[in-house]
Design a protein around this motif. Structure first.
Motif, PDB file in Angstrom:
ATOM      1  N   ASP A   1      43.084  38.811   8.649  1.00 34.94           N
ATOM      2  CA  ASP A   1      44.658  38.342   9.348  1.00 34.94           C
ATOM      3  C   ASP A   1      44.608  38.978  10.741  1.00 34.94           C
ATOM      4  O   ASP A   1      45.595  38.542  11.242  1.00 34.94           O
ATOM      5  CB  ASP A   1      45.949  38.924   8.303  1.00 34.94           C
ATOM      6  CG  ASP A   1      45.951  37.776   6.897  1.00 34.94           C
ATOM      7  OD1 ASP A   1      46.200  38.601   5.703  1.00 34.94           O
ATOM      8  OD2 ASP A   1      44.980  36.960   7.141  1.00 34.94           O
ATOM      9  N   ARG A   2      43.718  39.125  11.007  1.00 34.79           N
ATOM     10  CA  ARG A   2      44.154  39.928  12.515  1.00 34.79           C
ATOM     11  C   ARG A   2      43.055  39.476  13.651  1.00 34.79           C
ATOM     12  O   ARG A   2      43.264  39.285  14.753  1.00 34.79           O
ATOM     13  CB  ARG A   2      44.163  41.575  12.532  1.00 34.79           C
ATOM     14  CG  ARG A   2      45.344  42.432  11.848  1.00 34.79           C
ATOM     15  CD  ARG A   2      45.355  43.110  12.507  1.00 34.79           C
ATOM     16  NE  ARG A   2      44.525  44.223  11.403  1.00 34.79           N
ATOM     17  CZ  ARG A   2      43.694  45.016  12.182  1.00 34.79           C
ATOM     18  NH1 ARG A   2      43.789  44.940  13.395  1.00 34.79           N
ATOM     19  NH2 ARG A   2      42.727  45.592  11.258  1.00 34.79           N
ATOM     20  N   PHE A   3      41.943  39.949  13.076  1.00 29.67           N
ATOM     21  CA  PHE A   3      40.750  38.845  13.925  1.00 29.67           C
ATOM     22  C   PHE A   3      40.296  37.773  13.414  1.00 29.67           C
ATOM     23  O   PHE A   3      39.860  37.432  11.751  1.00 29.67           O
ATOM     24  CB  PHE A   3      39.477  40.705  13.495  1.00 29.67           C
ATOM     25  CG  PHE A   3      39.654  41.718  13.992  1.00 29.67           C
ATOM     26  CD1 PHE A   3      40.568  42.230  14.701  1.00 29.67           C
ATOM     27  CD2 PHE A   3      38.552  42.606  13.694  1.00 29.67           C
ATOM     28  CE1 PHE A   3      41.218  43.287  14.514  1.00 29.67           C
ATOM     29  CE2 PHE A   3      38.728  43.624  14.419  1.00 29.67           C
ATOM     30  CZ  PHE A   3      39.706  44.063  14.959  1.00 29.67           C
ATOM     31  N   THR A   4      39.784  36.924  14.107  1.00 32.25           N
ATOM     32  CA  THR A   4      38.962  35.666  14.054  1.00 32.25           C
ATOM     33  C   THR A   4      37.786  36.142  14.427  1.00 32.25           C
ATOM     34  O   THR A   4      37.661  35.900  15.722  1.00 32.25           O
ATOM     35  CB  THR A   4      40.184  34.610  14.826  1.00 32.25           C
ATOM     36  OG1 THR A   4      41.317  34.468  13.677  1.00 32.25           O
ATOM     37  CG2 THR A   4      39.005  33.357  14.181  1.00 32.25           C
ATOM     38  N   ILE A   5      36.037  35.906  13.681  1.00 35.52           N
ATOM     39  CA  ILE A   5      35.071  35.122  14.360  1.00 35.52           C
ATOM     40  C   ILE A   5      34.929  34.237  13.875  1.00 35.52           C
ATOM     41  O   ILE A   5      35.043  32.599  13.051  1.00 35.52           O
ATOM     42  CB  ILE A   5      33.722  35.630  13.479  1.00 35.52           C
ATOM     43  CG1 ILE A   5      32.823  35.915  13.694  1.00 35.52           C
ATOM     44  CG2 ILE A   5      33.888  34.929  11.828  1.00 35.52           C
ATOM     45  CD1 ILE A   5      31.378  36.913  13.146  1.00 35.52           C
ATOM     46  N   SER A   6      33.955  33.338  15.203  1.00 35.77           N
ATOM     47  CA  SER A   6      34.110  31.789  15.641  1.00 35.77           C
ATOM     48  C   SER A   6      32.634  32.130  16.225  1.00 35.77           C
ATOM     49  O   SER A   6      32.025  32.767  16.945  1.00 35.77           O
ATOM     50  CB  SER A   6      35.067  31.604  16.370  1.00 35.77           C
ATOM     51  OG  SER A   6      35.317  31.878  17.368  1.00 35.77           O
TER      52      SER A   6
END
Length: 124
Positions: free
Chosen positions: A66-71
């Motif tokens: 809910d705080r980090f996003t990998i893409s």
């Protein structure tokens, strides 16, 4: 063979955001599962996030959900880690890693290639 170069680290304050980038060499980037790990001084390297070759599957350590996003952008041979609401305990060197399978794993031993890391420092 894949070479990985991380960028985007720096000094930020508690609650700030950063986006890390990992540029990969090689024409087969899209066939690799990718992951991000971090290592704080005196601690073991720990898993942060992973993404499948297509970007369709991602998973995270509970502490960053809910705080980090990998893409990833396979056309640009780049994987990203967007980090929001950073905490002081997340100060570490962040590493990008590549695995010769379609999906990244949670263990450092799962990965075949590593970058040199980028320092993230979160100050109070």
């Amino acid at each position: 063979q894949v070479q990985l170069v991380e960028s985007g680290g720096g000094l930020v304050q508690v609650g700030d955001s950063l986006r890390l980038s990992c540029a990969a060499s090689g024409r087969t980037f899209s066939s690799y599962g990718m992951g991000w790990f971090r290592q704080a001084p005196g601690k073991e390297r720990e898993f942060v996030a992973a993404i499948s070759w297509s970007g369709g599957t991602t998973y995270y350590v509970d502490a960053v959900k809910d705080r980090f996003t990998i893409s990833r952008d396979n056309a640009q041979n780049t994987v990203y880690l967007q980090m929001n609401r950073l905490k002081p305990e997340e100060t570490a060197v962040y590493y990008c890693a590549a695995r010769s399978t379609v999906l990244g794993g949670r263990r450092a031993a799962d990965y075949d290639y590593w970058g040199q890391g980028t320092q993230v420092t979160v100050s109070t």
